[in-house]
Every structure is written in C-alpha cells, then in structure tokens.
Design an enzyme around this catalytic site. Sequence first.
Site, PDB file in Angstrom:
ATOM      1  CB  THR A 123      -0.904  -0.002   1.260  1.00 14.17           C
ATOM      2  OG1 THR A 123      -1.549   1.252   1.379  1.00 14.17           O
ATOM      3  CG2 THR A 123      -0.110  -0.248   2.530  1.00 14.17           C
ATOM      4  CG  ASP A 124      -1.178   4.968  -0.942  1.00 10.95           C
ATOM      5  OD1 ASP A 124      -1.726   4.311  -0.037  1.00 10.95           O
ATOM      6  OD2 ASP A 124      -1.786   5.854  -1.592  1.00 10.95           O
ATOM      7  CD  GLU A 125      -3.489   3.495   4.461  1.00 13.20           C
ATOM      8  OE1 GLU A 125      -3.295   3.324   5.676  1.00 13.20           O
ATOM      9  OE2 GLU A 125      -4.608   3.492   3.951  1.00 13.20           O
ATOM     10  CE1 TYR A 150      -3.486  -2.684   5.775  1.00 14.21           C
ATOM     11  CE2 TYR A 150      -3.230  -0.360   5.271  1.00 14.21           C
ATOM     12  CZ  TYR A 150      -3.350  -1.662   4.850  1.00 14.21           C
ATOM     13  OH  TYR A 150      -3.329  -1.954   3.512  1.00 14.21           O
ATOM     14  CE  LYS A 154      -0.118  -4.559   3.041  1.00 13.86           C
ATOM     15  NZ  LYS A 154      -0.530  -5.909   2.528  1.00 13.86           N
TER      16      LYS A 154
HETATM   17  P1  NAD Z   1      -9.835  -7.432   2.151  1.00 14.20           P
HETATM   18  O1  NAD Z   1      -9.835  -7.092   3.606  1.00 14.20           O
HETATM   19  O2  NAD Z   1     -11.047  -7.160   1.341  1.00 14.20           O
HETATM   20  O3  NAD Z   1      -9.514  -8.990   1.960  1.00 14.20           O
HETATM   21  C1  NAD Z   1      -8.501  -9.648   2.675  1.00 14.20           C
HETATM   22  C2  NAD Z   1      -8.647 -11.140   2.440  1.00 14.20           C
HETATM   23  O4  NAD Z   1      -7.580 -11.802   3.136  1.00 14.20           O
HETATM   24  C3  NAD Z   1      -9.955 -11.733   2.982  1.00 14.20           C
HETATM   25  O5  NAD Z   1     -10.505 -12.650   2.062  1.00 14.20           O
HETATM   26  C4  NAD Z   1      -9.530 -12.458   4.255  1.00 14.20           C
HETATM   27  O6  NAD Z   1     -10.366 -13.570   4.584  1.00 14.20           O
HETATM   28  C5  NAD Z   1      -8.115 -12.881   3.883  1.00 14.20           C
HETATM   29  N1  NAD Z   1      -7.268 -13.108   5.059  1.00 14.20           N
HETATM   30  C6  NAD Z   1      -7.109 -12.294   6.131  1.00 14.20           C
HETATM   31  N2  NAD Z   1      -6.258 -12.843   7.005  1.00 14.20           N
HETATM   32  C7  NAD Z   1      -5.829 -14.013   6.461  1.00 14.20           C
HETATM   33  C8  NAD Z   1      -4.926 -15.034   6.887  1.00 14.20           C
HETATM   34  N3  NAD Z   1      -4.279 -14.956   8.072  1.00 14.20           N
HETATM   35  N4  NAD Z   1      -4.713 -16.083   6.075  1.00 14.20           N
HETATM   36  C9  NAD Z   1      -5.367 -16.195   4.875  1.00 14.20           C
HETATM   37  N5  NAD Z   1      -6.244 -15.275   4.444  1.00 14.20           N
HETATM   38  C10 NAD Z   1      -6.472 -14.188   5.226  1.00 14.20           C
HETATM   39  O7  NAD Z   1      -8.565  -6.706   1.566  1.00 14.20           O
HETATM   40  P2  NAD Z   1      -8.340  -6.033   0.132  1.00 14.20           P
HETATM   41  O8  NAD Z   1      -8.884  -4.667   0.173  1.00 14.20           O
HETATM   42  O9  NAD Z   1      -8.732  -6.972  -0.921  1.00 14.20           O
HETATM   43  O10 NAD Z   1      -6.753  -5.885   0.165  1.00 14.20           O
HETATM   44  C11 NAD Z   1      -5.907  -6.890  -0.405  1.00 14.20           C
HETATM   45  C12 NAD Z   1      -4.474  -6.457  -0.236  1.00 14.20           C
HETATM   46  O11 NAD Z   1      -4.285  -5.180  -0.855  1.00 14.20           O
HETATM   47  C13 NAD Z   1      -4.044  -6.273   1.218  1.00 14.20           C
HETATM   48  O12 NAD Z   1      -2.737  -6.732   1.341  1.00 14.20           O
HETATM   49  C14 NAD Z   1      -4.100  -4.772   1.447  1.00 14.20           C
HETATM   50  O13 NAD Z   1      -3.176  -4.376   2.433  1.00 14.20           O
HETATM   51  C15 NAD Z   1      -3.709  -4.266   0.070  1.00 14.20           C
HETATM   52  N6  NAD Z   1      -4.210  -2.931  -0.279  1.00 14.20           N
HETATM   53  C16 NAD Z   1      -5.562  -2.675  -0.275  1.00 14.20           C
HETATM   54  C17 NAD Z   1      -6.013  -1.425  -0.678  1.00 14.20           C
HETATM   55  C18 NAD Z   1      -7.470  -1.081  -0.712  1.00 14.20           C
HETATM   56  O14 NAD Z   1      -7.808   0.075  -0.994  1.00 14.20           O
HETATM   57  N7  NAD Z   1      -8.382  -2.002  -0.472  1.00 14.20           N
HETATM   58  C19 NAD Z   1      -5.092  -0.432  -1.064  1.00 14.20           C
HETATM   59  C20 NAD Z   1      -3.729  -0.722  -1.015  1.00 14.20           C
HETATM   60  C21 NAD Z   1      -3.300  -1.989  -0.647  1.00 14.20           C
HETATM   61  O1  TDX Z   2     -16.902   6.555   7.085  1.00 16.43           O
HETATM   62  C1  TDX Z   2     -15.820   7.019   6.713  1.00 16.43           C
HETATM   63  N1  TDX Z   2     -15.673   8.387   6.589  1.00 16.43           N
HETATM   64  C2  TDX Z   2     -14.509   8.956   6.184  1.00 16.43           C
HETATM   65  O2  TDX Z   2     -14.420  10.206   6.106  1.00 16.43           O
HETATM   66  C3  TDX Z   2     -14.694   6.170   6.367  1.00 16.43           C
HETATM   67  C4  TDX Z   2     -14.802   4.668   6.461  1.00 16.43           C
HETATM   68  C5  TDX Z   2     -13.536   6.774   5.929  1.00 16.43           C
HETATM   69  N2  TDX Z   2     -13.430   8.123   5.860  1.00 16.43           N
HETATM   70  C6  TDX Z   2     -12.175   8.721   5.344  1.00 16.43           C
HETATM   71  C7  TDX Z   2     -10.906   8.215   5.994  1.00 16.43           C
HETATM   72  C8  TDX Z   2      -9.903   8.314   4.841  1.00 16.43           C
HETATM   73  O3  TDX Z   2      -9.423   9.637   4.734  1.00 16.43           O
HETATM   74  O4  TDX Z   2     -12.090   8.320   3.973  1.00 16.43           O
HETATM   75  C9  TDX Z   2     -10.744   8.019   3.603  1.00 16.43           C
HETATM   76  C10 TDX Z   2     -10.652   6.590   3.122  1.00 16.43           C
HETATM   77  O5  TDX Z   2     -10.859   5.740   4.238  1.00 16.43           O
HETATM   78  P1  TDX Z   2     -10.792   4.130   4.114  1.00 16.43           P
HETATM   79  O6  TDX Z   2     -11.737   3.676   3.067  1.00 16.43           O
HETATM   80  O7  TDX Z   2     -10.921   3.566   5.487  1.00 16.43           O
HETATM   81  O8  TDX Z   2      -9.346   3.926   3.499  1.00 16.43           O
HETATM   82  P2  TDX Z   2      -7.870   4.284   4.038  1.00 16.43           P
HETATM   83  O9  TDX Z   2      -7.827   4.426   5.500  1.00 16.43           O
HETATM   84  O10 TDX Z   2      -7.371   5.437   3.223  1.00 16.43           O
HETATM   85  O11 TDX Z   2      -7.104   2.923   3.630  1.00 16.43           O
HETATM   86  C11 TDX Z   2      -7.398   2.245   2.391  1.00 16.43           C
HETATM   87  O12 TDX Z   2      -6.467   2.521   1.388  1.00 16.43           O
HETATM   88  C12 TDX Z   2      -5.171   2.026   1.544  1.00 16.43           C
HETATM   89  C13 TDX Z   2      -7.480   0.728   2.594  1.00 16.43           C
HETATM   90  O13 TDX Z   2      -8.427   0.431   3.617  1.00 16.43           O
HETATM   91  C14 TDX Z   2      -6.135   0.138   2.917  1.00 16.43           C
HETATM   92  O14 TDX Z   2      -6.210  -1.273   2.968  1.00 16.43           O
HETATM   93  C15 TDX Z   2      -5.154   0.542   1.851  1.00 16.43           C
HETATM   94  O15 TDX Z   2      -3.873   0.105   2.173  1.00 16.43           O
END
Ligand code: NAD
Ligand code: TDX
Length: 336
Positions: A123-125, A150, A154
Amino acid sequence: MKILITGGAGFIGTNFILYHHQHFPQDQIINFDKLTYAGDKSNLKELEKTSRYHFVLGDIADRKMVDRVMRGVDLVVNFAAESHVDRSIANPRAFLETNVLGTYCLLEAALENKVSRFHHISTDEVFGALSLASKNKFSEQTKYDPSSPYSASKAASDHLVLSYYHTFGLPVTITNCSNNYGPYQYPEKFIPRMITNLLLGQKIPIYGDGKHVRDWLYVEDHVRAVEAVLAHGKPGETYCVGGLKKDVNNLTLAKAILKIMKKDPDKWLEFVSDRAGHDRRYAVSWQKINQDLGWEPKYSLEEGLRATVSWYQNNQTWWQNKKKEAESFYQELAKK
Ligand code: NAD
Ligand code: TDX
C-alpha cells in the site's frame, strides 16, 4: 502455470482471480484464504465449476499448511491481509499476526519450494502522510514512515519481502498501490460505505473536516497493474500504482457520489469525529510503472464511481449482512 493467490476471497483478490481466469484460462489457480469477516468464498462460486480453480481454507500464518499448499506452485500473489485502518486502531494484534508473521511463513515456503516469483501486494500508506500544502507525491524512492498499526504492519512485511530477495535471492516484486474501489469491496471502506448508506437512506459520515486526500484507483486498473508486473516486472523491484493525477479530497469525492446518486449534498453529509492519527494526504506518482511497463489507468474517477454505484445497487444481497457487521463495528468503535 500453477498460481497461489492468498486472500482471494477478499475484495482485490476476488477481482484479480476473475480477471486472471478470464485472460489466462489455462492457468491453475489456488485461492488460499482464512475467510475472516472480510472474505466471501461465494464471490467465486462460478469458478468452482471449473477444474482450474480450487479454494483452500487456511491461515497464511500456519507454516505447515502454507508449506503444503505451496507445493508445485510457480507463482505466488499475496493479497491476504488485515486491511482496515480503523480496525487496526481497535485491535492491532491480528494485523501483526497476518500481515507480518503470515508474510514470513509465505516467504519461507516460497523459498523452500523455489517459486519463480513471489509478488506482494502493499500500500501507499507505508510512506506516511503528505501535507495538504505540498505538491509532492509518493514514489519508489520515498522513505517509509507509516503511522497506523495497519501501515506499520504492511511496512514491516514489505521490508521482510525485500530482505528475502537481498539475503536469499527469492525473486520478489512489490506493488504499493493507492486506495482501491469497485465491486466486492467490504462496506466498511469509505466508498462502499457511502453508497450503501445512501441506498439505506442514511447520511455519509465524513471524518474530521473532510479535507483529507486519497488517490483513488479503480480495482480493475490495479489488477491490470499487477498482471503487468507479473509479466514484465523485475525481481527485487517495487512499483507504485495510483489512479489519479490531481488531488481529490473526501468531501469532493462524497459530493461526486451524491451527484451520481441524485442526492442533495446539503442533506446527506454528516461531519463526525476524526480518526485517530488520520493521515492528511496521499498522492502517488505512477511514472515508473508507466515508463517501464507501459501501464496506465483506463478508468476515470467518474467512470469508476458510476460502475461502482451501479454494482452496489444491483448486488444488495451481497452486501446486506456485511453492512450490518461493519456498522456494528463502527458503533462499538464510537463507544471507546
Ligand atoms: P480485504 O480485507 O477485502 O480482503 C482480505 C482477504 O484476506 C480476505 O478474504 C480475508 O479472509 C483474507 N485473510 C485475512 N487474514 C488471512 C490469513 N491470516 N490467512 C489467509 N487469508 C487471510 O482486503 P483487500 O482490500 O482486498 O486488500 C488486499 C491487499 O491489498 C491487502 O494486502 C491490502 O493491504 C492491500 N491494499 C488494499 C487497498 C485497498 O484500498 N483495499 C489499497 C492498497 C493496498
Ligand atoms: O466513514 C468514513 N468516513 C470517512 O471520512 C470512512 C470509512 C472513511 N473516511 C475517510 C478516511 C480516509 O481519509 O475516507 C478516507 C478513506 O478511508 P478508508 O476507506 O478507510 O481507506 P484508508 O484508510 O485510506 O485505507 C485504504 O487505502 C489504503 C485501505 O483500507 C487500505 O487497505 C489501503 O492500504
């Protein structure tokens, strides 16, 4: 080719498997997932009819199980993680167990089984926060400076992954992508939370002043970026992936969704308490993956949001129970 996808029952993993199966139907896909609250095996029930897809229930932090599932695998893509910042504030432990220890177990098994590529989704975080006043963007050269449990977990996993390249020669690649959105995203995250709230006649909760900036990436564009890195990325390299060129703050994003859903912004926004340690601004330069691998996003924010709104409108049975779980988590968090 035999591919191990971890976390394939989650949001991005599901989209990746659907895309990969459609474009490379000859590949054998193993989806290894623990099915936490965020995983839904039924996302991929159509694929269960084919002999090219297998679901295996398990934990990436279970070394023995990971060893078994890794046998004969050519390629690993690690999506499995605890992924929600708000949950990491409430309960960091699971983030260390899955994101750090789990990644370690996968790396060990990948080394032992001599996989030809280990791709880690990050992630960019991990880079921390940029100020609203600056025009800087995160790039592959940006120093890690994570601020939530988190992002710290990562960051730790990224360092481990690269250490297995430098120390043991494991052919790894990493993508650091921005905020994804699109079909199958758990409704705890901002975009699906906004859409599902509005569909239920509830307001959009905006944390703090709503001026926080995220880079929004449509999930199919992210999946295409991962495919490009798997095909042409160089072992030992990291690639930043983003979806936008200009900053969009949370308030502007909420108003764009209200416009698509034909709702009056004066009536449907609600300012609520801010997230602890809330990162101000993320912005990603995707110049390297563009120049080296020819990748660029296909979807504009407007197109991606329209597709996402329509998916949640048409798939209410998919999200109804998940929504209840997510909102009860938020209610508990508010009591703390
Ligand atoms: P998600 O939370 O929707 O899904 C995570 C999946 O991993 C689920 O199916 C869960 O059951 C599985 N899981 C969790 N713990 C596990 C374990 N111990 N063993 C096996 N499986 C397990 O997440 P996502 O949004 O699909 O994110 C996927 C990846 O991308 C993550 O690594 C996250 O950090 C990264 N990422 C997500 C975002 C975003 O905006 N969603 C952005 C940047 C990076
Ligand atoms: O109800 C809300 N109101 C609100 O203002 C929620 C859920 C979020 N927010 C804000 C917080 C953040 O500034 O919106 C922005 C996005 O929030 P999230 O969807 O929780 O994402 P973020 O915390 O930015 O992290 C996401 O992007 C990077 C993913 O959850 C991570 O897994 C990924 O690594």
